[in-house]
Design an enzyme around this catalytic site. Structure first.
Site, mmCIF file in Angstrom:
data_model
loop_
_atom_site.group_PDB
_atom_site.id
_atom_site.type_symbol
_atom_site.label_atom_id
_atom_site.label_comp_id
_atom_site.label_asym_id
_atom_site.label_seq_id
_atom_site.Cartn_x
_atom_site.Cartn_y
_atom_site.Cartn_z
ATOM 1 N N HIS A 155 0.841 -1.194 0.000
ATOM 2 C CA HIS A 155 0.000 0.000 0.000
ATOM 3 C C HIS A 155 0.879 1.248 0.000
ATOM 4 O O HIS A 155 2.012 1.232 0.495
ATOM 5 C CB HIS A 155 -0.921 0.003 1.215
ATOM 6 C CG HIS A 155 -2.056 -0.956 1.092
ATOM 7 N ND1 HIS A 155 -3.129 -0.949 1.940
ATOM 8 C CD2 HIS A 155 -2.301 -1.968 0.211
ATOM 9 C CE1 HIS A 155 -3.982 -1.895 1.597
ATOM 10 N NE2 HIS A 155 -3.489 -2.537 0.558
ATOM 11 N N CYS A 164 -6.261 2.404 5.047
ATOM 12 C CA CYS A 164 -7.046 1.262 5.509
ATOM 13 C C CYS A 164 -6.672 0.985 6.969
ATOM 14 O O CYS A 164 -5.725 1.568 7.505
ATOM 15 C CB CYS A 164 -6.781 0.042 4.629
ATOM 16 S SG CYS A 164 -5.130 -0.694 4.842
ATOM 17 N N CYS A 216 -2.932 -0.156 7.405
ATOM 18 C CA CYS A 216 -1.968 0.930 7.178
ATOM 19 C C CYS A 216 -2.039 1.965 8.298
ATOM 20 O O CYS A 216 -1.008 2.462 8.748
ATOM 21 C CB CYS A 216 -2.201 1.588 5.825
ATOM 22 S SG CYS A 216 -1.719 0.530 4.445
ATOM 23 N N GLU A 225 0.900 3.935 1.723
ATOM 24 C CA GLU A 225 1.370 4.401 3.034
ATOM 25 C C GLU A 225 2.580 3.606 3.514
ATOM 26 O O GLU A 225 3.504 4.163 4.102
ATOM 27 C CB GLU A 225 0.248 4.288 4.081
ATOM 28 C CG GLU A 225 -0.989 5.075 3.748
ATOM 29 C CD GLU A 225 -2.015 4.287 2.923
ATOM 30 O OE1 GLU A 225 -3.201 4.658 2.974
ATOM 31 O OE2 GLU A 225 -1.635 3.314 2.239
#
Length: 194
Positions: free
Chosen positions: A68, A99, A102, A70
């Protein structure tokens, strides 16, 4: 665990990529994250231009291992080896809020790195699997979490987009949509229920 590809942050985003991923009119299955770092000097924040750019999540439409946006940013920050005796502020403008996983990782990172503070401005709220708890954990860890308004979209356009001299043009209902999302985020951050 698979080896992660070397991160390559790019300084300017194509304007069509920005519009496709940051407007409220489209719901892409990718996350773009623009970031900048500032160093605190006395009472002022001074930009550190070498730590500025954008990246996106990996592996959704490439052969690279999934990561992801992040978490890609966290790997990038670790690679900078910032001086722990100084205070840095990382500001992110992201197409989707983090999310749950994360948000938890970001919160843990902030807990171990008191020389960093984090501000996140999201274009839209990611709404799957424990996302409310994750956003509250992130706020509890000291991160500022907000929804992008017109001024943040324009700032991103001017700072991170290869706009070739074109002015930022707000899309239909940008202000209304941002206000609605800001209210929803405020409710999430203030409410302790899932």
């Amino acid at each position: 665990m698979d080896a992660m590809p070397a991160l390559e942050a790019r300084p300017l985003m194509d304007k069509d990529t920005f519009l496709e991923n940051f407007t409220h009119e489209v719901q892409p299955h990718k996350t773009y994250l623009c970031y900048e770092v500032e160093l605190q000097e006395d009472d002022a924040w001074v930009p550190v231009d070498e730590y500025k750019g954008f990246l996106r999540n990996q592996g959704t439409d490439t052969m690279e291992p999934r990561c992801h946006a992040e978490l890609c940013l966290l790997r990038l920050i670790r690679s900078w080896e910032l001086n722990t005796e100084q205070h840095y502020r990382v500001t992110c403008f992201i197409s989707w809020s983090p999310c749950h996983d994360c948000a938890r990782e970001l919160a843990a990172f902030l807990g171990k790195n008191s020389h960093l503070s984090l501000r996140i401005f999201a274009s839209r709220i990611y709404t799957l699997g424990g996302y409310k708890t994750g956003l509250r954990q992130l706020q509890a860890a000291g991160a500022q979490v907000a929804i992008m308004a017109s001024k943040e979209f324009e700032y991103c356009w001017e700072t991170f987009v290869d706009h070739q001299g074109a002015a930022f043009l707000p899309w239909d209902d940008l202000d209304k949509h941002s206000k609605d999302l800001s209210k929803a985020l405020k409710d999430i951050l203030q409410n302790q229920e899932n």
